[in-house]
Write a protein that holds these residues in place. Structure first.
Motif, PDB file in Angstrom:
ATOM      1  N   THR A   4       0.841  -1.083  -0.016  1.00 36.53           N
ATOM      2  CA  THR A   4       0.000  -0.060  -0.041  1.00 36.53           C
ATOM      3  C   THR A   4       0.874   1.218   0.113  1.00 36.53           C
ATOM      4  O   THR A   4       2.070   1.050   0.335  1.00 36.53           O
ATOM      5  CB  THR A   4      -0.860   0.029   1.217  1.00 36.53           C
ATOM      6  OG1 THR A   4      -0.092  -0.015   2.463  1.00 36.53           O
ATOM      7  CG2 THR A   4      -1.885  -0.877   1.131  1.00 36.53           C
TER       8      THR A   4
ATOM      9  N   CYS B 190       5.688   2.751  -3.910  1.00 38.03           N
ATOM     10  CA  CYS B 190       5.545   3.488  -5.056  1.00 38.03           C
ATOM     11  C   CYS B 190       6.241   4.498  -5.218  1.00 38.03           C
ATOM     12  O   CYS B 190       5.857   5.439  -6.142  1.00 38.03           O
ATOM     13  CB  CYS B 190       3.843   3.733  -4.915  1.00 38.03           C
ATOM     14  SG  CYS B 190       3.603   4.937  -3.823  1.00 38.03           S
TER      15      CYS B 190
ATOM     16  N   ARG C 101      12.427  -4.560  -1.623  1.00 35.30           N
ATOM     17  CA  ARG C 101      12.775  -5.964  -1.962  1.00 35.30           C
ATOM     18  C   ARG C 101      11.723  -6.220  -3.288  1.00 35.30           C
ATOM     19  O   ARG C 101      12.080  -7.171  -3.652  1.00 35.30           O
ATOM     20  CB  ARG C 101      12.362  -6.691  -0.659  1.00 35.30           C
ATOM     21  CG  ARG C 101      10.695  -6.752  -0.274  1.00 35.30           C
ATOM     22  CD  ARG C 101      10.689  -7.675   0.891  1.00 35.30           C
ATOM     23  NE  ARG C 101      10.614  -8.777   0.596  1.00 35.30           N
ATOM     24  CZ  ARG C 101       9.632  -9.721  -0.104  1.00 35.30           C
ATOM     25  NH1 ARG C 101       8.569  -9.015  -0.480  1.00 35.30           N
ATOM     26  NH2 ARG C 101       9.974 -11.039  -0.173  1.00 35.30           N
TER      27      ARG C 101
ATOM     28  N   SER D 159      17.133  -4.753  -2.912  1.00 38.14           N
ATOM     29  CA  SER D 159      17.501  -5.604  -1.725  1.00 38.14           C
ATOM     30  C   SER D 159      16.804  -5.826  -0.749  1.00 38.14           C
ATOM     31  O   SER D 159      15.557  -5.261  -0.544  1.00 38.14           O
ATOM     32  CB  SER D 159      18.910  -5.046  -1.299  1.00 38.14           C
ATOM     33  OG  SER D 159      19.330  -5.581  -0.125  1.00 38.14           O
ATOM     34  N   ASP D 160      16.836  -6.649   0.284  1.00 37.52           N
ATOM     35  CA  ASP D 160      16.185  -6.810   1.564  1.00 37.52           C
ATOM     36  C   ASP D 160      16.918  -5.729   2.385  1.00 37.52           C
ATOM     37  O   ASP D 160      17.774  -5.828   2.586  1.00 37.52           O
ATOM     38  CB  ASP D 160      16.666  -8.084   2.096  1.00 37.52           C
ATOM     39  CG  ASP D 160      15.988  -8.444   3.711  1.00 37.52           C
ATOM     40  OD1 ASP D 160      15.635  -7.231   4.007  1.00 37.52           O
ATOM     41  OD2 ASP D 160      15.894  -9.611   3.941  1.00 37.52           O
TER      42      ASP D 160
ATOM     43  N   GLY E  19      16.697  -5.117   5.477  1.00 34.26           N
ATOM     44  CA  GLY E  19      17.180  -5.637   6.574  1.00 34.26           C
ATOM     45  C   GLY E  19      19.016  -5.604   6.681  1.00 34.26           C
ATOM     46  O   GLY E  19      19.566  -5.324   7.711  1.00 34.26           O
TER      47      GLY E  19
ATOM     48  N   ALA F 117       9.274   1.903   6.011  1.00 32.71           N
ATOM     49  CA  ALA F 117       8.140   2.035   5.802  1.00 32.71           C
ATOM     50  C   ALA F 117       7.493   0.612   6.025  1.00 32.71           C
ATOM     51  O   ALA F 117       6.253   0.404   5.290  1.00 32.71           O
ATOM     52  CB  ALA F 117       8.000   2.503   4.294  1.00 32.71           C
ATOM     53  N   ALA F 118       7.849  -0.449   6.487  1.00 31.51           N
ATOM     54  CA  ALA F 118       7.419  -1.782   6.809  1.00 31.51           C
ATOM     55  C   ALA F 118       7.591  -2.010   8.276  1.00 31.51           C
ATOM     56  O   ALA F 118       8.719  -1.789   8.684  1.00 31.51           O
ATOM     57  CB  ALA F 118       7.852  -2.812   5.737  1.00 31.51           C
TER      58      ALA F 118
ATOM     59  N   VAL G  23       2.302  -2.679   6.514  1.00 32.91           N
ATOM     60  CA  VAL G  23       2.424  -3.885   6.069  1.00 32.91           C
ATOM     61  C   VAL G  23       3.729  -4.448   6.780  1.00 32.91           C
ATOM     62  O   VAL G  23       4.403  -3.835   7.382  1.00 32.91           O
ATOM     63  CB  VAL G  23       2.784  -4.032   4.576  1.00 32.91           C
ATOM     64  CG1 VAL G  23       1.536  -3.469   3.838  1.00 32.91           C
ATOM     65  CG2 VAL G  23       3.933  -3.062   4.238  1.00 32.91           C
TER      66      VAL G  23
END
Ligand code: SAH
Length: 218
Positions: free
Chosen positions: A66, A96, A115, A140-141, A143, A158-159, A211
């Motif tokens: 989102t 986005c 990701r 990339s990840d 983390g 943002a997650a 998310v």
């Protein structure tokens, strides 16, 4: 003469209403408010949803992700810049690209990690079209952060991970700040993490709904 600016739900009036609402919700940094008034949020989603772009809601951007609601984007950006961040900022979760667009107008350089490559590619194209050029992208990840350009004055995530990723803390400057939602779905809190000489301090800001932070890339 009528221009696209003046028509319907993406008009100046609609955008001003969003800004009035943000102020009522307690956002007070005028640079953040002005930049959000001038950033065309409706372009960051499918055209079918653009009439709702300036409402205070999260909207789907594909891949089960989102675009964050305007209040959250404003709040996170304000927390970062009110801490004094002006230089290099690491963003985890390009999505986005809307949060990146707002941030990039406030700091020198944004490093944005995502990701899901197709989301990031689309965001990059749009941000180029909007002539926002002070963003570097990495598929990339998040983390792992982005060690090449560390340490960062600011990190914006943002997650939501279930705990603060230590790898990201390592890439912060001493005195720098990370704004991050932490916790399981349904029980997340936005946290402000400030790196100190010996570790880091954490301040709870408010409950949020993001998310999940997912490992690996696709
Ligand atoms: N900043 C975005 C919000 C996107 S939603 C905006 O303005 O719209 C969160 C994004 O984080 C999603 O695109 C998701 O794919 C991404 N994400 C989740 N876990 C991640 C991880 N470990 N590394 C990088 N990106 C991640």
């Amino acid at each position: 003469m009528k221009t696209r600016e003046g028509i319907g739900m993406t008009s100046r009036r609609t955008r001003n209403r969003m800004i009035d609402r943000l102020m009522e919700q307690g956002i007070s940094n005028h640079s953040v408010l002005n930049i959000m008034r001038d950033t065309p949020r409706h372009l960051f989603m499918d055209e079918a949803l653009s009439s709702r772009a300036y409402e205070d809601i999260a909207l789907p951007i594909g891949h089960n992700q989102t675009i964050s609601q305007p209040y959250i984007v404003a709040r996170m950006t304000e927390l970062l810049v009110d801490h004094g961040v002006t230089g290099r900022v690491l963003e985890i979760g390009t999505g986005c690209g809307y949060q990146a667009a707002v941030l990039a107008q406030m700091v020198d350089q944004v490093y944005s990690v995502e990701r899901i490559s197709s989301l990031q590619d689309k965001a990059r194209r749009l941000l180029m079209d909007l002539s926002i050029r002070n963003i570097k992208y990495l598929h990339s990840d998040g983390g792992w952060g982005w060690s090449d350009f560390a340490p960062y004055e600011g990190i914006l995530v943002a997650a939501a991970p279930t705990e603060i990723p230590k790898g990201l803390v390592q890439q912060m400057k001493e005195g720098g700040v990370m704004i991050i939602p932490v916790g399981p779905q349904g029980d997340q809190v936005l946290q402000k993490v400030v790196k100190t000489a010996t570790g880091y301090d954490v301040e709870d800001i408010e409950p949020v709904s993001f998310v999940p932070f997912v490992q690996g890339k696709q």
